[in-house]
Design a protein around this motif. Structure first.
Motif, PDB file in Angstrom:
ATOM      1  N   LEU A   1      31.451  -3.942 -18.312  1.00 22.75           N
ATOM      2  CA  LEU A   1      30.553  -3.151 -19.154  1.00 22.75           C
ATOM      3  C   LEU A   1      29.761  -2.119 -18.351  1.00 22.75           C
ATOM      4  O   LEU A   1      29.208  -1.184 -18.920  1.00 22.75           O
ATOM      5  CB  LEU A   1      29.601  -4.069 -19.920  1.00 22.75           C
ATOM      6  N   SER A   2      29.699  -2.287 -17.049  1.00 21.21           N
ATOM      7  CA  SER A   2      29.017  -1.294 -16.202  1.00 21.21           C
ATOM      8  C   SER A   2      29.996  -0.617 -15.245  1.00 21.21           C
ATOM      9  O   SER A   2      29.597  -0.055 -14.233  1.00 21.21           O
ATOM     10  CB  SER A   2      27.887  -1.954 -15.402  1.00 21.21           C
ATOM     11  N   MET A   3      31.272  -0.615 -15.608  1.00 19.76           N
ATOM     12  CA  MET A   3      32.286  -0.076 -14.688  1.00 19.76           C
ATOM     13  C   MET A   3      32.207   1.446 -14.565  1.00 19.76           C
ATOM     14  O   MET A   3      32.719   2.013 -13.588  1.00 19.76           O
ATOM     15  CB  MET A   3      33.692  -0.490 -15.130  1.00 19.76           C
ATOM     16  N   LEU A   4      31.565   2.126 -15.519  1.00 18.09           N
ATOM     17  CA  LEU A   4      31.414   3.579 -15.436  1.00 18.09           C
ATOM     18  C   LEU A   4      29.998   3.993 -15.036  1.00 18.09           C
ATOM     19  O   LEU A   4      29.707   5.188 -14.969  1.00 18.09           O
ATOM     20  CB  LEU A   4      31.785   4.228 -16.772  1.00 18.09           C
ATOM     21  N   ALA A   5      29.141   3.018 -14.773  1.00 11.64           N
ATOM     22  CA  ALA A   5      27.772   3.323 -14.340  1.00 11.64           C
ATOM     23  C   ALA A   5      27.755   3.615 -12.838  1.00 11.64           C
ATOM     24  O   ALA A   5      28.617   3.145 -12.089  1.00 11.64           O
ATOM     25  CB  ALA A   5      26.848   2.158 -14.669  1.00 11.64           C
ATOM     26  N   PRO A   6      26.773   4.384 -12.372  1.00 10.94           N
ATOM     27  CA  PRO A   6      26.730   4.755 -10.954  1.00 10.94           C
ATOM     28  C   PRO A   6      26.637   3.549 -10.026  1.00 10.94           C
ATOM     29  O   PRO A   6      25.943   2.574 -10.317  1.00 10.94           O
ATOM     30  CB  PRO A   6      25.462   5.608 -10.846  1.00 10.94           C
ATOM     31  N   ARG A   7      27.324   3.648  -8.919  1.00 12.47           N
ATOM     32  CA  ARG A   7      27.291   2.571  -7.927  1.00 12.47           C
ATOM     33  C   ARG A   7      25.867   2.371  -7.406  1.00 12.47           C
ATOM     34  O   ARG A   7      25.425   1.249  -7.174  1.00 12.47           O
ATOM     35  CB  ARG A   7      28.243   2.910  -6.779  1.00 12.47           C
ATOM     36  N   ALA A   8      25.133   3.466  -7.245  1.00 10.09           N
ATOM     37  CA  ALA A   8      23.763   3.373  -6.735  1.00 10.09           C
ATOM     38  C   ALA A   8      22.840   2.642  -7.687  1.00 10.09           C
ATOM     39  O   ALA A   8      21.800   2.116  -7.283  1.00 10.09           O
ATOM     40  CB  ALA A   8      23.214   4.777  -6.465  1.00 10.09           C
ATOM     41  N   ALA A   9      23.219   2.574  -8.976  1.00 13.16           N
ATOM     42  CA  ALA A   9      22.408   1.873  -9.971  1.00 13.16           C
ATOM     43  C   ALA A   9      22.871   0.439 -10.175  1.00 13.16           C
ATOM     44  O   ALA A   9      22.266  -0.298 -10.957  1.00 13.16           O
ATOM     45  CB  ALA A   9      22.462   2.621 -11.302  1.00 13.16           C
ATOM     46  N   GLY A  10      23.940   0.051  -9.493  1.00 16.25           N
ATOM     47  CA  GLY A  10      24.467  -1.303  -9.643  1.00 16.25           C
ATOM     48  C   GLY A  10      25.757  -1.375 -10.421  1.00 16.25           C
ATOM     49  O   GLY A  10      26.291  -2.467 -10.650  1.00 16.25           O
TER      50      GLY A  10
ATOM     51  N   TRP B   1       7.637   3.897 -29.083  1.00 12.77           N
ATOM     52  CA  TRP B   1       7.374   4.903 -28.052  1.00 12.77           C
ATOM     53  C   TRP B   1       8.210   4.623 -26.810  1.00 12.77           C
ATOM     54  O   TRP B   1       8.339   3.461 -26.380  1.00 12.77           O
ATOM     55  CB  TRP B   1       5.891   4.882 -27.687  1.00 12.77           C
ATOM     56  N   VAL B   2       8.777   5.691 -26.240  1.00 14.69           N
ATOM     57  CA  VAL B   2       9.482   5.591 -24.955  1.00 14.69           C
ATOM     58  C   VAL B   2       9.023   6.731 -24.063  1.00 14.69           C
ATOM     59  O   VAL B   2       8.686   7.822 -24.544  1.00 14.69           O
ATOM     60  CB  VAL B   2      11.023   5.632 -25.115  1.00 14.69           C
ATOM     61  N   HIS B   3       9.026   6.460 -22.774  1.00 17.07           N
ATOM     62  CA  HIS B   3       8.659   7.498 -21.810  1.00 17.07           C
ATOM     63  C   HIS B   3       9.718   8.585 -21.798  1.00 17.07           C
ATOM     64  O   HIS B   3      10.894   8.341 -22.080  1.00 17.07           O
ATOM     65  CB  HIS B   3       8.509   6.877 -20.419  1.00 17.07           C
ATOM     66  N   ALA B   4       9.302   9.779 -21.449  1.00 17.54           N
ATOM     67  CA  ALA B   4      10.226  10.921 -21.422  1.00 17.54           C
ATOM     68  C   ALA B   4      11.395  10.687 -20.481  1.00 17.54           C
ATOM     69  O   ALA B   4      12.477  11.271 -20.679  1.00 17.54           O
ATOM     70  CB  ALA B   4       9.465  12.190 -21.030  1.00 17.54           C
ATOM     71  N   ASP B   5      11.210   9.847 -19.449  1.00 19.29           N
ATOM     72  CA  ASP B   5      12.318   9.637 -18.511  1.00 19.29           C
ATOM     73  C   ASP B   5      13.434   8.758 -19.086  1.00 19.29           C
ATOM     74  O   ASP B   5      14.443   8.511 -18.425  1.00 19.29           O
ATOM     75  CB  ASP B   5      11.829   9.103 -17.160  1.00 19.29           C
ATOM     76  N   HIS B   6      13.251   8.313 -20.340  1.00 23.54           N
ATOM     77  CA  HIS B   6      14.337   7.623 -21.033  1.00 23.54           C
ATOM     78  C   HIS B   6      15.158   8.587 -21.895  1.00 23.54           C
ATOM     79  O   HIS B   6      16.062   8.155 -22.611  1.00 23.54           O
ATOM     80  CB  HIS B   6      13.785   6.491 -21.910  1.00 23.54           C
ATOM     81  N   GLY B   7      14.841   9.877 -21.815  1.00 23.87           N
ATOM     82  CA  GLY B   7      15.657  10.904 -22.439  1.00 23.87           C
ATOM     83  C   GLY B   7      16.601  11.497 -21.409  1.00 23.87           C
ATOM     84  O   GLY B   7      16.314  11.486 -20.204  1.00 23.87           O
TER      85      GLY B   7
ATOM     86  N   LEU C   1      20.556   9.650 -16.143  1.00 26.71           N
ATOM     87  CA  LEU C   1      19.167   9.197 -16.206  1.00 26.71           C
ATOM     88  C   LEU C   1      18.498   9.339 -14.845  1.00 26.71           C
ATOM     89  O   LEU C   1      19.181   9.350 -13.804  1.00 26.71           O
ATOM     90  CB  LEU C   1      19.120   7.730 -16.631  1.00 26.71           C
ATOM     91  N   PRO C   2      17.172   9.394 -14.809  1.00 26.94           N
ATOM     92  CA  PRO C   2      16.499   9.311 -13.512  1.00 26.94           C
ATOM     93  C   PRO C   2      16.972   8.053 -12.776  1.00 26.94           C
ATOM     94  O   PRO C   2      17.104   6.989 -13.399  1.00 26.94           O
ATOM     95  CB  PRO C   2      15.016   9.225 -13.890  1.00 26.94           C
ATOM     96  N   PRO C   3      17.244   8.141 -11.485  1.00 25.75           N
ATOM     97  CA  PRO C   3      17.830   6.994 -10.761  1.00 25.75           C
ATOM     98  C   PRO C   3      17.053   5.692 -10.918  1.00 25.75           C
ATOM     99  O   PRO C   3      17.670   4.626 -11.042  1.00 25.75           O
ATOM    100  CB  PRO C   3      17.843   7.481  -9.315  1.00 25.75           C
ATOM    101  N   HIS C   4      15.724   5.755 -10.937  1.00 24.71           N
ATOM    102  CA  HIS C   4      14.968   4.500 -11.060  1.00 24.71           C
ATOM    103  C   HIS C   4      15.161   3.871 -12.437  1.00 24.71           C
ATOM    104  O   HIS C   4      15.198   2.642 -12.573  1.00 24.71           O
ATOM    105  CB  HIS C   4      13.488   4.731 -10.754  1.00 24.71           C
ATOM    106  N   VAL C   5      15.297   4.700 -13.475  1.00 28.11           N
ATOM    107  CA  VAL C   5      15.550   4.174 -14.818  1.00 28.11           C
ATOM    108  C   VAL C   5      16.966   3.588 -14.889  1.00 28.11           C
ATOM    109  O   VAL C   5      17.173   2.507 -15.447  1.00 28.11           O
ATOM    110  CB  VAL C   5      15.366   5.281 -15.882  1.00 28.11           C
ATOM    111  N   ALA C   6      17.921   4.295 -14.316  1.00 32.29           N
ATOM    112  CA  ALA C   6      19.301   3.801 -14.310  1.00 32.29           C
ATOM    113  C   ALA C   6      19.394   2.450 -13.602  1.00 32.29           C
ATOM    114  O   ALA C   6      20.081   1.535 -14.080  1.00 32.29           O
ATOM    115  CB  ALA C   6      20.212   4.818 -13.630  1.00 32.29           C
ATOM    116  N   ARG C   7      18.690   2.303 -12.479  1.00 32.91           N
ATOM    117  CA  ARG C   7      18.720   1.025 -11.751  1.00 32.91           C
ATOM    118  C   ARG C   7      18.124  -0.099 -12.592  1.00 32.91           C
ATOM    119  O   ARG C   7      18.653  -1.215 -12.621  1.00 32.91           O
ATOM    120  CB  ARG C   7      17.968   1.152 -10.420  1.00 32.91           C
ATOM    121  N   ASP C   8      17.012   0.186 -13.261  1.00 33.38           N
ATOM    122  CA  ASP C   8      16.375  -0.845 -14.091  1.00 33.38           C
ATOM    123  C   ASP C   8      17.307  -1.285 -15.219  1.00 33.38           C
ATOM    124  O   ASP C   8      17.399  -2.484 -15.533  1.00 33.38           O
ATOM    125  CB  ASP C   8      15.070  -0.312 -14.687  1.00 33.38           C
TER     126      ASP C   8
END
Length: 349
Positions: free
Chosen positions: A39-48, A196-202, A88-95
């Motif tokens: 399910l995360s096979m297309l997600a960035p390696r840096a994000a896990g 409500w969501v922070h702008a970095d979730h856009g 996504l911002p890298p820190h959001v992607a990692r989370d």
């Protein structure tokens, strides 16, 4: 990562009927999706994520769909939603990708609004057709941006639309999936009420807006959708042909030659499809941007594969006897799954 080994295929196959009856993937199937990291096979390696080369991921999606259409579809759609982590911002992607048993579902229709509020947005709306919704940890969506209740407009005067990703805790799933096929895909409706969501979730889905550097995030979005969806359809069609052959041969029908003709046409379309996928991927991997002609060729190859699949399934079904119309028969389930999945608008010429 191999496309699909025999042991995993057997584990999926054993629970297909139970998943269809329960109207969602069997726990063993879900566990396999998580344990293999699919399910995360297309997600960035840096994000896990695994950040697999696209041709490898597409071949896996086809192989899973050839065993169970619903599971292949959930894999295709949810791994595709996980791809958005590359924007996504890298820190959001990692989370997000680091979430236990992460699964991203969602819908592309802009059927909600996002009202500017502080350093974020308050989102309200309802969206249809989120495959894998019962197991989703996050949902993606498109919403029209608003300020003081009025739509924000782009340079052409059209409402501005932005993509967001929202934790499942802020989402209400609305069980609504009652289609004849793909019963185990859990493709339900969902709603968000003034969350409500922070702008970095856009995020913006464009190679220029990618936050991950790999070639996977420079491959055009609609081309990625074309190749992943088409391969999943082709997997279901190959499963249908396998079961149809068993039935036609058993009944001593003379249509084996017709079956062979369509099987060869599907095989030829598949060869051309993967040649175009591999070639276009090699271009992006080498640092090139796909031009309009190549993008059109990828889409043509994808639709050619879908067309060959439709022709094979529709032509051969009448020769499979009443057994093929029995709801409990495997052939009937594959037929239902195929025709339900093939209703996706991107699979139309």
């Amino acid at each position: 990562m191999l496309p699909l080994n025999t042991r995993d295929a057997d584990r999926i196959r054993r629970h297909v009927a139970a998943a269809d009856a329960a109207r969602f993937l069997h726990p063993v199937q879900r566990a396999l999706l998580h344990s293999r990291g699919w399910l995360s096979m297309l997600a960035p390696r840096a994000a896990g994520g695994a950040e697999l080369p696209l041709p490898q991921a597409v071949r896996l999606e086809e192989a899973v769909a050839a065993v169970d259409g619903s599971m292949g579809w959930v894999l295709t759609l949810c791994a595709g939603a996980g791809w958005f982590a590359g924007f996504l911002p890298p820190h959001v992607a990692r989370d997000i990708i680091g979430t236990r048993r992460v699964c991203v579902g969602g819908s592309g229709a802009p059927t909600g609004v996002a009202e500017e509020e502080g350093d974020g947005y308050r989102i309200t709306g309802a969206w249809d057709f989120a495959s894998g919704a019962p197991m989703a940890t996050h949902f993606t969506l498109n919403a029209v941006l608003q300020r003081a209740g009025q739509p924000l407009l782009d340079a052409q005067g059209a409402p501005r639309v932005r993509a967001f990703i929202v934790p499942a805790a802020q989402v209400q799933m609305l069980p609504s999936w009652q289609c004849m096929g793909m019963r185990a895909s859990g493709t339900h409706r969902y709603r968000i009420d003034a969350q409500w969501v922070h702008a970095d979730h856009g995020f913006t889905i464009s190679p220029d807006a990618a936050t991950a550097p790999g070639p996977l995030y420079r491959y055009p979005f609609y081309s990625l959708a074309d190749v992943t969806l088409s391969a999943s359809i082709a997997g279901m069609a190959s499963h249908f042909l396998q079961l149809a052959r068993e039935q036609i041969v058993r009944r001593k029908r003379h249509e084996v030659s017709l079956l062979d003709t369509h099987a060869q046409a599907l095989a030829d379309a598949r060869i051309h499809f993967f040649a175009m996928l591999d070639s276009s991927w090699a271009q992006v991997e080498s640092g090139k941007t796909l031009d309009a002609a190549t993008i059109a060729a990828v889409r043509a190859a994808s639709l050619g594969l879908v067309g060959a699949a439709r022709a094979a399934v529709n032509t051969l079904y009448p020769y499979c006897g009443l057994w093929a119309a029995e709801e409990a028969s495997p052939l009937n389930q594959v037929w239902r799954d195929f025709h339900t999945a093939a209703q996706h608008p991107l699979l139309l010429p």
